[in-house]
Design a protein around this motif. Structure first.
Motif, PDB file in Angstrom:
ATOM      1  N   ASP B   2       1.310 -18.970  -3.639  1.00 22.42           N
ATOM      2  CA  ASP B   2      -0.146 -18.437  -3.404  1.00 22.42           C
ATOM      3  C   ASP B   2      -0.697 -19.641  -4.968  1.00 22.42           C
ATOM      4  O   ASP B   2       0.044 -19.858  -5.369  1.00 22.42           O
ATOM      5  CB  ASP B   2       0.050 -17.164  -4.002  1.00 22.42           C
ATOM      6  N   GLN B   3      -1.824 -20.388  -4.397  1.00 23.80           N
ATOM      7  CA  GLN B   3      -2.367 -21.557  -4.412  1.00 23.80           C
ATOM      8  C   GLN B   3      -3.968 -21.620  -5.628  1.00 23.80           C
ATOM      9  O   GLN B   3      -4.463 -20.526  -4.390  1.00 23.80           O
ATOM     10  CB  GLN B   3      -1.665 -22.644  -4.758  1.00 23.80           C
ATOM     11  N   SER B  28      -1.652 -14.780  -0.018  1.00 14.49           N
ATOM     12  CA  SER B  28      -0.517 -14.367   1.014  1.00 14.49           C
ATOM     13  C   SER B  28      -1.760 -13.030   0.945  1.00 14.49           C
ATOM     14  O   SER B  28      -1.361 -11.903  -0.576  1.00 14.49           O
ATOM     15  CB  SER B  28       1.031 -14.345   1.065  1.00 14.49           C
ATOM     16  N   GLY B  29      -2.582 -12.134   1.545  1.00  9.45           N
ATOM     17  CA  GLY B  29      -2.755 -11.466   1.732  1.00  9.45           C
ATOM     18  C   GLY B  29      -3.852 -10.834   0.585  1.00  9.45           C
ATOM     19  O   GLY B  29      -3.683 -10.282  -0.082  1.00  9.45           O
ATOM     20  N   TYR B  91      -5.620 -12.007  -6.602  1.00  7.88           N
ATOM     21  CA  TYR B  91      -4.272 -11.070  -6.241  1.00  7.88           C
ATOM     22  C   TYR B  91      -3.923 -10.770  -5.043  1.00  7.88           C
ATOM     23  O   TYR B  91      -5.274 -10.834  -4.510  1.00  7.88           O
ATOM     24  CB  TYR B  91      -5.551 -10.410  -7.010  1.00  7.88           C
ATOM     25  N   GLY B  92      -2.842 -11.742  -4.430  1.00 12.14           N
ATOM     26  CA  GLY B  92      -2.795 -11.316  -3.179  1.00 12.14           C
ATOM     27  C   GLY B  92      -1.162 -10.312  -3.018  1.00 12.14           C
ATOM     28  O   GLY B  92      -0.663  -9.567  -4.269  1.00 12.14           O
ATOM     29  N   TYR B  96       1.318  -9.773  -5.617  1.00  7.65           N
ATOM     30  CA  TYR B  96       0.710  -9.027  -6.350  1.00  7.65           C
ATOM     31  C   TYR B  96       1.285  -9.430  -7.720  1.00  7.65           C
ATOM     32  O   TYR B  96       0.980  -8.606  -8.524  1.00  7.65           O
ATOM     33  CB  TYR B  96       2.112  -8.004  -6.019  1.00  7.65           C
ATOM     34  N   LYS B  97       0.454 -11.068  -7.938  1.00 14.34           N
ATOM     35  CA  LYS B  97       0.491 -11.559  -8.873  1.00 14.34           C
ATOM     36  C   LYS B  97      -0.852 -12.178  -9.311  1.00 14.34           C
ATOM     37  O   LYS B  97      -1.212 -12.185  -8.449  1.00 14.34           O
ATOM     38  CB  LYS B  97       1.431 -12.021  -9.759  1.00 14.34           C
ATOM     39  N   TYR B  98      -1.131 -11.710 -10.447  1.00 15.66           N
ATOM     40  CA  TYR B  98      -2.825 -12.710 -10.376  1.00 15.66           C
ATOM     41  C   TYR B  98      -2.906 -14.512 -10.675  1.00 15.66           C
ATOM     42  O   TYR B  98      -1.661 -14.837 -11.084  1.00 15.66           O
ATOM     43  CB  TYR B  98      -3.742 -12.263 -11.835  1.00 15.66           C
TER      44      TYR B  98
END
Lengths: 113, 110
Positions: B2-3, B28-29, B91-92, B96-98
């Motif tokens: 995630d980026q 992702s998601g 948030y994905g 499950y992290k910001y």
């Protein structure tokens, strides 16, 4: 939304010493989050603090360096231990707010000399 | 991984000069994309959550939009009090992290 009181707002500390940052919320919350904000960098999650259990630390952060207490549902502390100049940063506590966003405290600006 | 990438890093506008801030993301998601405002010496202040492509939200002179790859924060007829750093976060469901961007520093000149 919750109101968060964080203190101290700023401090200048000698290397090798420790500083404890306090975060008080005006309502009961399950989880409290501690972030670090270094100049020019994004907010980085240090750990998540749940009442009655040990904090969950993110990769790169360890309990010996950043011990966290969560004695009740409205209060938490973060200690920055054995400080070095690299620990100079803004430290923020936060809780979940409306629309799944976060409510943040005003931050603690730490300078280590 | 995630980026979040925000551009420009800094922006100076004359009062009344409308513009847009960009937040490009890979996640992702996607569960939510968030915009915050941060004034000097203060913590970030929550502005908006966007959940799906095509969604728009407005607050005073600010309007946030979302596509599958990016979000824009449009500032219409800005005033000096709009000067702040604007942060974007996602948030994905993959982590499950910001994940926060580094922000855009906006300065509106009177």
């Amino acid at each position: 939304s919750a109101v968060i009181s964080q203190k101290p707002s700023r401090d200048i500390c000698q290397r090798g010493t420790s500083l404890t940052i306090q975060c008080q919320v005006d309502s009961q919350v399950t989880m409290m989050f501690w972030y670090r904000q270094q100049p020019g960098q994004s907010l980085t999650l240090i750990a998540t603090a749940n009442q009655g259990s040990e904090a969950t630390y993110e990769s790169g952060f360890v309990i010996d360096k950043f011990p966290i207490s969560r004695p009740n549902l409205t209060f938490s502390t973060l200690t920055v231990s054995n400080m070095s100049p690299e620990d100079s940063s803004i430290y923020l506590c936060s809780v979940e707010g409306r629309d799944y966003g976060y409510t943040f405290g005003s931050g603690t600006r730490l300078t280590v000399v | 991984e995630d980026q979040v990438t925000q551009s420009p890093e800094a922006l100076r506008l004359q009062e009344g000069e409308s513009s847009s801030l960009n937040c490009s993301y890979t996640v992702s998601g996607l569960r939510g994309l968030f915009w915050y405002r941060q004034d000097p010496g203060k913590g970030p202040e929550f502005l908006f959550t966007l959940y799906s492509a095509g969604e728009e939200k407005e607050k005073e002179r600010l309007k946030a939009t979302l596509t599958k790859k990016e979000s824009f924060l449009h500032i219409t007829a800005p005033k000096p009090e709009d000067s702040a750093t604007y942060l974007c976060a996602v948030y994905g469901s993959g982590t499950y992290k910001y994940i926060f961007g580094t922000g855009t520093r906006l300065k509106v000149l009177a």
